[in-house]
Scaffold this active site. Structure first.
Site, PDB file in Angstrom:
ATOM      1  N   CYS A 144      -0.567   4.100  11.093  1.00 56.80           N
ATOM      2  CA  CYS A 144      -0.379   5.341  11.859  1.00 56.80           C
ATOM      3  C   CYS A 144      -1.591   5.494  12.781  1.00 56.80           C
ATOM      4  CB  CYS A 144      -0.182   6.553  10.955  1.00 56.80           C
ATOM      5  SG  CYS A 144      -1.456   6.801   9.726  1.00 56.80           S
ATOM      6  N   CYS A 157       0.893  -1.165   0.000  1.00 49.69           N
ATOM      7  CA  CYS A 157       0.000   0.000   0.000  1.00 49.69           C
ATOM      8  C   CYS A 157       0.926   1.208   0.000  1.00 49.69           C
ATOM      9  CB  CYS A 157      -0.880   0.001   1.250  1.00 49.69           C
ATOM     10  SG  CYS A 157      -1.797  -1.529   1.475  1.00 49.69           S
ATOM     11  N   ALA A 158       1.381   1.583  -1.163  1.00 49.25           N
ATOM     12  CA  ALA A 158       2.600   2.385  -1.231  1.00 49.25           C
ATOM     13  C   ALA A 158       2.391   3.883  -1.388  1.00 49.25           C
ATOM     14  CB  ALA A 158       3.456   1.876  -2.377  1.00 49.25           C
ATOM     15  N   ALA A 159       1.231   4.293  -1.917  1.00 44.96           N
ATOM     16  CA  ALA A 159       1.068   5.714  -2.236  1.00 44.96           C
ATOM     17  C   ALA A 159       0.888   6.534  -0.962  1.00 44.96           C
ATOM     18  CB  ALA A 159      -0.135   5.887  -3.151  1.00 44.96           C
ATOM     19  N   PRO A 160       1.378   7.762  -0.921  1.00 47.88           N
ATOM     20  CA  PRO A 160       2.006   8.508  -2.016  1.00 47.88           C
ATOM     21  C   PRO A 160       3.483   8.201  -2.242  1.00 47.88           C
ATOM     22  CG  PRO A 160       1.819   9.897  -0.095  1.00 47.88           C
ATOM     23  CD  PRO A 160       1.158   8.605   0.273  1.00 47.88           C
ATOM     24  N   GLY A 161       4.049   7.288  -1.514  1.00 45.42           N
ATOM     25  CA  GLY A 161       5.351   6.778  -1.929  1.00 45.42           C
ATOM     26  C   GLY A 161       6.536   7.210  -1.091  1.00 45.42           C
ATOM     27  N   SER A 162       6.299   7.787   0.078  1.00 41.56           N
ATOM     28  CA  SER A 162       7.466   8.237   0.834  1.00 41.56           C
ATOM     29  C   SER A 162       8.302   7.049   1.319  1.00 41.56           C
ATOM     30  CB  SER A 162       7.055   9.127   2.000  1.00 41.56           C
ATOM     31  OG  SER A 162       5.939   8.601   2.638  1.00 41.56           O
TER      32      SER A 162
HETATM   33  C1  LIG Z   1      -0.939   4.535   4.958  1.00 41.27           C
HETATM   34  S1  LIG Z   1      -1.197   4.847   3.295  1.00 41.27           S
HETATM   35  C2  LIG Z   1       0.306   4.364   2.661  1.00 41.27           C
HETATM   36  C3  LIG Z   1       1.362   5.389   2.845  1.00 41.27           C
HETATM   37  C4  LIG Z   1       2.598   5.009   2.094  1.00 41.27           C
HETATM   38  N1  LIG Z   1       3.087   3.700   2.504  1.00 41.27           N
HETATM   39  C5  LIG Z   1       3.689   6.029   2.236  1.00 41.27           C
HETATM   40  O1  LIG Z   1       4.539   5.852   3.100  1.00 41.27           O
HETATM   41  O2  LIG Z   1       3.725   6.994   1.483  1.00 41.27           O
HETATM   42  C6  LIG Z   1      -2.217   3.530   2.787  1.00 41.27           C
HETATM   43  C7  LIG Z   1      -2.463   3.428   1.294  1.00 41.27           C
HETATM   44  O3  LIG Z   1      -3.257   2.265   1.118  1.00 41.27           O
HETATM   45  C8  LIG Z   1      -4.034   2.441  -0.030  1.00 41.27           C
HETATM   46  N2  LIG Z   1      -5.078   1.407   0.031  1.00 41.27           N
HETATM   47  C9  LIG Z   1      -6.275   1.416   0.638  1.00 41.27           C
HETATM   48  N3  LIG Z   1      -6.883   0.236   0.488  1.00 41.27           N
HETATM   49  C10 LIG Z   1      -6.027  -0.543  -0.228  1.00 41.27           C
HETATM   50  C11 LIG Z   1      -6.083  -1.867  -0.720  1.00 41.27           C
HETATM   51  N4  LIG Z   1      -7.113  -2.642  -0.501  1.00 41.27           N
HETATM   52  N5  LIG Z   1      -5.037  -2.302  -1.451  1.00 41.27           N
HETATM   53  C12 LIG Z   1      -3.969  -1.524  -1.691  1.00 41.27           C
HETATM   54  N6  LIG Z   1      -3.878  -0.271  -1.245  1.00 41.27           N
HETATM   55  C13 LIG Z   1      -4.888   0.215  -0.516  1.00 41.27           C
HETATM   56  C14 LIG Z   1      -4.483   3.866   0.052  1.00 41.27           C
HETATM   57  O4  LIG Z   1      -4.805   4.336  -1.234  1.00 41.27           O
HETATM   58  C15 LIG Z   1      -3.250   4.543   0.651  1.00 41.27           C
HETATM   59  O5  LIG Z   1      -2.503   5.110  -0.370  1.00 41.27           O
END
Ligand SMILES: C[S@@+](CC[C@H](N)C(=O)[O-])C[C@H]1O[C@@H](n2cnc3c(N)ncnc32)[C@H](O)[C@@H]1O
Length: 716
Positions: free
Chosen positions: A236, A86-91
């Protein structure tokens, strides 16, 4: 730093900036200034602008401190295959890539790679923008539900005899990872300090509503992890239902094949608290200590795995039903569920987990002035039990269908919730400042348009109209809205590029170039992929393109589209992102400019050959072939006999050699940053004695850029 410090003292603070003690090699720093202080004070504002610019360029990343911890516990090595689920926004993806690239020399690529996945396509675009700064050929961005991430397992029965196997089979037969980062969507209550909106929106249903998805994502991550590999689960949030309860459930499901690692000896300077072994669940204003307290009508929302023991208490009618949400059923502990649950915790009989959940890590704001974060480090000891693998494989089959159509309301709601992750705001800010958000969202190739008019003389309108028509035909890949990735094999074009730029034979071309267009004549961009990415791509073809790839590799060459461009001997220019990788191998169309001429190029964007201060350089520039060329900054302090090597400090830009002038092909923001870097270098050079010789070195640099080979130069 000194002036910042004095501002800090004036403002009543003691330390302006300090390194985070737990981050290796002093690579992360913390600044304490509030927005208000920054707005009020010019020095701080300039400093803030500097940070934003450097962030945009990719030299630094602005990030919430605790959000940087999960990749550190992942223990990534440069040869690892890493999945960021679950990578976005990618930090965190950026950090992972930094680690992968840490020890690679200019021109060589690491053996590892990262697949960064996210469900939300727009957030994938942010990620693509964010990681573009890394100039990496070792990244694939995908757009799947993480809980259904494809396994790309090659069917062993489809072999075609040993000979064919050797020739045709990809070097890997299944997509398994050495490291998995599972930074799942969560209720985000750990970011309360800087996202005050959460105070208003937060309710207990948020964590409860996302628990099952978190378990599913974590289980998928473990099934894609190699035996011996490490997975980090993080949120978080401070809610045990999203944290320890998830970890406990996956440990139960994995039945000894996965262990929770005690990392108390790692990053010793990081202040942390142990994970909880007992907690209660709150639902609709009521405290519940165990699943047996859950009223029957709530048992589809509140599942057994949310409680410390994970035990299901089923009544006789339910007994034969398998817990539909995946909670574990233990008939020996059956009892009737309570229909009169309590509103206070006083008289509840507490459940305590028998798992070593104290190995989990809780970071709270008041320990070290950060946001809150939860982390669990898991180690896969052996293959998962067959039952788990079966259900996961069933998901896998499902995922080879049209994932994006299986819209999951639950997930989408929670995706929105999740946007409270601290980094988004900054990245959005950076992206919008660079005016790139729209560009990034443009078109099915998810590619930005060239951002500078100076890139080459423009005559693009007809070209654009034609390409719109073609685009309709082009989107014929398996995944709706995403152009298919194809290997680029046109030898005529490849050879013309090699000859024009004099690319050294040591640079691996074959099988490393991909595009988004099957028709060679319409290919606009050619991407470069590392060996590891190539292996994954080959496997993906073999398994029927299970991966929905939104971005892959590094944009290396772009087709010239202007009138002058199309009359140039080579139809493709080297892109800014690709330059650092190919630079050590470029032998032609490359010149070395003295700092003043380099500065003029960045300042004026286009300089006539006759106007260069170093007339010899101007002459050499005039003698280059029409088209793209590379200008490398020559260090004023170097003598001509100094050996020339490309290293991390080499500054080089792509330029367009036109009929009467050189024009830079660099974005405005890059020009600005380079000018600032140049100013610093020139200042430090002025401070040291300069050798007399300040004209073009006598390298084997060829005046007309074709006949003789040149050696790439550096300024130091
Ligand atoms: C905590 S954020 C990730 C932050 C990211 N790891 C970073 O450090 O920039 C969680 C992410 O999970 C994504 N998300 C939500 N449900 C998901 C799913 N079922 N599969 C994959 N990604 C999912 C969201 O779009 C969001 O971008």
């Amino acid at each position: 730093m000194k002036s910042l410090q004095s501002e800090a003292i004036e403002g009543g603070e003691l330390v302006a900036m300090k390194p985070l003690p737990w981050y290796p090699d002093n690579l992360a720093w913390h600044s304490n200034f509030s927005r208000m202080q920054i707005r009020k004070n010019q020095t701080l504002e300039r400093f803030h602008e500097f940070l934003k610019l450097e962030n945009e360029i990719g030299n630094i990343t602005r990030q919430e401190a605790v959000s940087m911890v999960p990749p550190l516990f992942l223990d990534v090595h440069p040869d690892h295959f890493v999945l960021d689920m679950c990578a976005a926004p990618g930090s965190k993806t950026f950090q992972l890539l930094e680690i992968i690239h840490q020890s690679s020399k200019p021109g060589s690529l690491p053996d590892g790679m990262v697949i960064a996945n996210d469900l939300d396509v727009q957030r994938c675009n942010l990620l693509i923008h964010q990681t573009k700064r890394m100039c990496t050929a070792n990244l694939i961005v995908t757009n799947h539900e993480a809980q259904h991430f494809p396994g790309c397992r090659l069917n062993k029965n489809c072999s075609r005899g040993p000979q064919m196997m050797n020739e045709l089979e990809p070097s890997i037969s299944q997509l398994l990872f050495d490291r998995v980062l599972c930074d799942v969507p969560c209720s985000g209550d750990g970011t309360l300090r800087k996202a005050p909106d959460i105070w208003r929106k937060w309710n207990t249903g948020m964590g409860n509503g996302i628990h099952i998805l978190q378990v599913q994502i974590a289980m998928r991550g473990l099934s894609l992890l190699k035996v011996g590999g490490r997975m980090v689960y993080s949120t978080c949030s401070m809610n045990p239902v999203e944290n320890e309860a998830v970890v406990a459930e996956i440990l139960r499901r994995c039945g000894g094949s996965v262990e929770l690692v005690d990392v108390s000896g790692e990053l010793p300077q990081l202040l942390r608290r142990p994970g909880l072994r007992k907690w209660k669940v709150r639902d609709r204003g009521v405290w519940l200590a165990s699943y047996k307290d859950v009223p029957k009508f709530r048992r589809s929302a509140i599942v057994a795995s949310m409680f410390p023991s994970g035990r299901s208490y089923v009544d006789t009618a339910d007994r034969i039903q398998k817990c539909e949400n995946g909670g574990t059923v233990h008939p020996e502990n059956e009892s009737q569920p309570a229909e009169n649950p309590r509103t206070s915790t006083d008289d509840l009989e507490e459940e305590v987990s028998d798992l070593p959940l104290e190995h989990c890590i809780r970071m709270v704001p008041h320990d070290q002035n950060t946001g809150a974060f939860f982390i669990a480090v898991l180690h896969k000891l052996s293959p998962l039990p067959a039952t788990q693998d079966k259900s996961i494989n069933a998901q896998e089959n499902q995922s080879t269908g049209n994932d994006e159509l299986l819209e999951n309301k639950h997930v989408i709601e929670n995706t929105k919730l999740d946007s409270v992750d601290g980094t988004d705001e900054m990245i959005l800010e950076a992206a919008s400042e660079a005016d790139l958000v729209d560009d990034e969202l443009d078109g099915a190739t998810l590619e930005p348009k060239p951002s500078e008019a100076a890139q080459e003389p423009a005559d693009n309108k007809t070209d654009l109209a034609k390409s719109v028509g073609k685009r309709k035909l082009q989107i014929q890949g398996k995944w709706r809205g995403v152009d298919p990735v194809v290997f680029f094999k046109d030898e005529t074009i490849i050879n013309s590029i090699k000859t024009f730029y004099g690319i050294d034979e040591a640079f691996p071309f074959s099988g490393h170039l991909v595009t988004r267009n099957n028709e060679t004549n319409h290919v606009k961009r050619i991407y470069y992929i590392s060996k590891s990415v190539k292996d994954v791509l080959e496997l993906n073809f073999k398994v029927g393109q299970q991966l929905k790839i939104t971005s892959i590799g590094l944009k290396m060459f772009e087709r010239q589209s202007s009138r002058e461009g199309t009359s140039a001997p080579c139809l493709f220019r080297i892109s800014s992102e690709g330059l650092p990788v190919i630079l050590p191998y470029v032998r032609k169309q490359i010149l070395f400019a003295a700092p003043l001429d380099f500065k003029h190029l960045l300042q004026y964007k286009a300089v006539k050959f006759a106007d260069f201060v170093d007339a010899e350089f101007g002459q050499k520039a005039a003698n280059l072939m029409l088209g793209c060329c590379i200008i490398v900054l020559r260090d004023g302090n170097k003598t001509v006999s100094d050996p020339i090597q490309v290293d991390g400090s080499t500054i080089a830009i792509g330029c367009w050699k036109g009929r009467g002038s050189l024009s830079v092909m660099v974005t405005a923001i890059d020009c600005q940053e380079l000018l600032e870097r140049l100013a610093t270098r020139m200042e430090s050079e002025d401070a040291t004695p300069t050798p007399k010789n300040n004209v073009e070195p006598e390298q084997a640099e060829d005046v007309n850029g074709i006949e003789k080979d040149t050696t790439p130069a550096t300024d130091n």
